[in-house]
Every structure is written in structure tokens, then in C-alpha cells.
Design an enzyme around this catalytic site. Structure first.
Site, PDB file in Angstrom:
ATOM      1  N   SER A   1      -6.220   2.768   3.071  1.00 48.24           N
ATOM      2  CA  SER A   1      -5.558   4.073   3.072  1.00 48.24           C
ATOM      3  C   SER A   1      -6.396   5.133   3.789  1.00 48.24           C
ATOM      4  O   SER A   1      -5.869   5.967   4.532  1.00 48.24           O
ATOM      5  CB  SER A   1      -5.271   4.517   1.640  1.00 48.24           C
ATOM      6  OG  SER A   1      -4.414   3.592   0.989  1.00 48.24           O
ATOM      7  N   ASN A   2      -7.717   5.102   3.591  1.00 47.26           N
ATOM      8  CA  ASN A   2      -8.588   6.097   4.211  1.00 47.26           C
ATOM      9  C   ASN A   2      -8.738   5.892   5.709  1.00 47.26           C
ATOM     10  O   ASN A   2      -9.267   6.765   6.397  1.00 47.26           O
ATOM     11  CB  ASN A   2      -9.957   6.098   3.530  1.00 47.26           C
ATOM     12  CG  ASN A   2      -9.917   6.736   2.162  1.00 47.26           C
ATOM     13  OD1 ASN A   2      -9.904   7.957   2.038  1.00 47.26           O
ATOM     14  ND2 ASN A   2      -9.863   5.920   1.122  1.00 47.26           N
TER      15      ASN A   2
ATOM     16  N   LYS B   1      -7.801  -5.077  -5.388  1.00 42.98           N
ATOM     17  CA  LYS B   1      -8.334  -3.723  -5.400  1.00 42.98           C
ATOM     18  C   LYS B   1      -7.302  -2.876  -6.132  1.00 42.98           C
ATOM     19  O   LYS B   1      -6.168  -2.730  -5.676  1.00 42.98           O
ATOM     20  CB  LYS B   1      -8.550  -3.179  -3.996  1.00 42.98           C
ATOM     21  CG  LYS B   1      -9.012  -1.714  -4.000  1.00 42.98           C
ATOM     22  CD  LYS B   1      -8.831  -1.044  -2.661  1.00 42.98           C
ATOM     23  CE  LYS B   1      -9.130   0.451  -2.786  1.00 42.98           C
ATOM     24  NZ  LYS B   1      -8.814   1.199  -1.547  1.00 42.98           N
TER      25      LYS B   1
ATOM     26  N   SER C   1      -6.379   0.749  -7.414  1.00 45.48           N
ATOM     27  CA  SER C   1      -6.701   2.168  -7.236  1.00 45.48           C
ATOM     28  C   SER C   1      -5.977   3.076  -8.212  1.00 45.48           C
ATOM     29  O   SER C   1      -6.053   4.297  -8.090  1.00 45.48           O
ATOM     30  CB  SER C   1      -6.368   2.597  -5.799  1.00 45.48           C
ATOM     31  OG  SER C   1      -7.122   1.881  -4.864  1.00 45.48           O
TER      32      SER C   1
ATOM     33  N   GLY D   1     -10.758   0.886  -7.299  1.00 47.11           N
ATOM     34  CA  GLY D   1     -10.355   1.545  -6.062  1.00 47.11           C
ATOM     35  C   GLY D   1     -10.891   2.944  -5.894  1.00 47.11           C
ATOM     36  O   GLY D   1     -10.473   3.661  -4.991  1.00 47.11           O
TER      37      GLY D   1
END
EC number: 4.1.3.16
Length: 327
Positions: free
Chosen positions: A77-78, A196, A198, A222
Site C-alpha cells: 500500500s505504501n 500480513k 494490517s 501490518g
């Protein structure tokens, strides 16, 4: 149906992966890939004209490579992956593979909305150097994404992936939590190594650890905001946006947890909560990139429609770091 070229690519990838996997299983007594440790989810640098800045990407990686991370997550996402073309996604992963230390793992986000596209992207990620893929839940038709649909999706991807698969549940972005029952079922797949998570629900994470305890399956937190709590319920590491700016501190928190120094770990965790919140849900990627600029990395602009912070937001962001002694 996958096209002939894709099937050919899949078969070639599976053949290469099988030779690697057989060797690793022979020495590892049949265990899946160990993904434990801390990973920064690498951001994608852009120029002022919104082109991917591969030079700045490599500079950031050289600096991040000095910390004791287990590896790097790319195109999570980042990494602003929804805003990149398919060719850009692959080129970023290829450049990261070339620039990063050889002894670290590269987890690449390969999730797409359709199963077919995800398989194709997964095979391509393996070809450009990923050690494993992280596959986000398809969510556009979230109302139809039942446990059965998601199990079918991930099973097909894992069946055809030439490298191990990590499930990725990020409800803040997708509006969809990968159901625990689906995770438990998928944990039994020989090519699915972990998740993962989040969502920040530590009770859920503990339940996943408990219900998959008979499987060779690992849980990664996450976010750095609940890293200590995640370790306490059985997680083995984390993919933490904050590690892009406070890498040494996030790795220190990992060491304190693993060595049972819970009082010191608690103190450090407390000082990381506000900065972590600031660069995740409060200000998101624009906040993370601004902070990277402050800490000697290249953050730079985001790709539209994400907007940079205004001066008032920057002031709040800076306070979250200064008040906890990081700036």
C-alpha cells in the site's frame, strides 16, 4: 482462461521454483519459507512531473539496507501500487532487487482485482526477482467476496505461483477483512506461508496464530503501532511503514520482544504509537513521505490524486515526532 503465453510463463516459473524449493525443503525438512522479521514497506519516489524516480529509490534502499531488516516489501500500500502501471510495478521490483542487499528477502505485492491478472502479475514478479509475493484481497466487488470466493482466489494463485504467497489483509484500504476461517483453510496450502494483517485487531491475530498452530504458517503485524501486542500473541514480525524513518527503533522493539525484555519494549512501543499513527491512518503516505524528507531519505511528492500535506498538517505531524523525542 489464461492465454498460451501466460501458461507457458507459468510452467517455466514453476519449473524454476520447483528446483529451488526441492533444494530448500531437503535442507529445511519440508518447512515453508521463514518470513519472520521486520520489513519496511518501501515507498515509490516520484519526480516533480510524477515519473518514478529510480535513482532516489536506489538511494533510499542503500540507506535502509544498513538496518537489520529481514527484507523489504515492495508494491504494498505504501508503494502506491494502484497508481502505477503494470510495467512500472515490475520495473520497481526489478530495481529494488538489484539495489538491495543480497541476503535480504524481497516480498512484492502482486495483488490485482481478478484471479487471472493476479496470477499473471505473480509470475512476472517472480521473474524480476521477488522471493515471495504478498497478495492483497480483491475488493471492488467486496459484497461478493465470501470466504469461498477468497479461498478459491488465493488457492488458484498459490497453485500457479512459482514463489511462496503471503496473504494480505488491509481493511482500512479495501473495506474487507480476510475472514479467519478462510485464513485457516488457506494456511494448509503448501505454497501459502503466512499473512500480513494490517487490521490492528490483536484478538483476531491471536486467534489466527492459535487456529493455524498445527500448520507451518506465520503472522506478520501490518503496523508498528501494535507490534509489541502482536509479538505477545504469537506474530513473528511486522511490515511497518514507520520503519522507513525509524528503522533502528522498530528493529530494537523487535529485539526487546524476542528477548523477553517486555518492560523496555513497552516503553519504546509507547513512544512509537503517535508517530506511527501519524504516518499511517492519520496522514497516510503523504505524511510518511514528508517525514522521510525530514529524516534524510527522499520522500517527495505522491502521485495524484494523493495530495501533499498543508502547513497545518505538517505542524501536527512534526509534533507527533518531537513530543516523543524523535525529532
Amino acid at each position: 482462461m489464461l492465454g498460451p503465453k501466460v501458461w507457458s510463463s507459468v510452467r517455466q516459473g514453476l519449473s524454476r521454483a520447483l528446483s529451488r524449493t526441492v533444494g530448500s525443503w531437503a535442507s529445511g525438512e519440508g518447512r515453508k519459507m521463514d518470513i519472520s522479521g521486520i520489513y519496511p514497506p518501501v515507498t515509490t519516489p516520484f519526480t516533480a512531473t510524477a515519473e518514478v524516480d529510480y535513482g532516489k529509490l536506489e538511494e533510499n534502499l542503500h540507506k535502509l539496507g544498513t538496518f537489520p531488516f529481514r527484507g523489504f516489501v515492495v508494491q504494498g500500500s505504501n508503494g502506491e501500487f494502484p497508481f502505477l502501471t503494470s510495467s512500472e510495478r515490475l520495473e520497481v521490483v526489478s530495481r529494488v532487487r538489484q539495489a538491495m542487499p543480497k541476503d535480504k528477502l524481497l516480498l512484492a505485492g502482486s495483488g490485482c482485482e481478478s484471479t487471472q491478472a493476479t496470477v499473471e502479475m505473480t509470475v512476472s514478479m517472480a521473474q524480476v526477482g521477488a522471493d515471495a509475493v504478498m497478495v492483497v484481497t480483491p475488493c471492488y466487488y467486496r459484497g461478493r467476496m465470501s470466504s469461498a470466493a477468497l479461498i478459491h482466489h488465493y488457492t488458484k494463485v498459490a497453485d500457479l505461483s512459482p514463489i511462496p504467497v503471503v496473504l494480505y489483509s488491509v481493511p482500512a484500504n479495501t473495506g474487507l477483512d480476510l475472514p479467519v476461517d478462510a485464513v485457516v483453510t488457506l494456511s494448509q496450502h503448501p505454497n501459502i506461508v503466512g499473512i500480513k494483517d494490517s487490521g490492528g485487531d490483536v484478538t483476531r491475530m491471536g486467534l489466527i496464530v492459535h487456529k493455524t498452530r498445527r500448520q507451518d504458517f506465520q503472522v506478520l503485524a501490518g503496523s508498528a503501532g501494535f507490534l509489541l501486542a502482536s509479538y505477545a500473541v504469537g506474530a513473528v514480525g511486522g511490515v511497518c511503514a514507520l520503519a522507513n524513518v525509524l528503522g533502528a527503533q522498530v528493529c530494537q522493539l523487535e529485539r526487546l520482544c524476542l528477548t523477553g525484555q517486555w518492560e523496555d519494549a513497552q516503553k519504546l512501543q509507547h513512544r512509537l504509537i503517535e508517530p506511527n499513527t501519524a504516518v499511517t491512518w492519520r496522514f497516510g503516505i503523504p505524511g510518511l513521505k514528508k517525514t522521510m524528507d525530514w529524516f534524510g531519505y527522499y520522500g517527495g511528492p505522491c502521485r495524484a490524486p494523493l495530495q501533499e500535506l498543508n502547513p497545518a498538517q505538517e505542524e501536527v505531524l512534526r509534533l507527533d515526532f518531537t513530543s516523543n523525542g524523535w525529532l
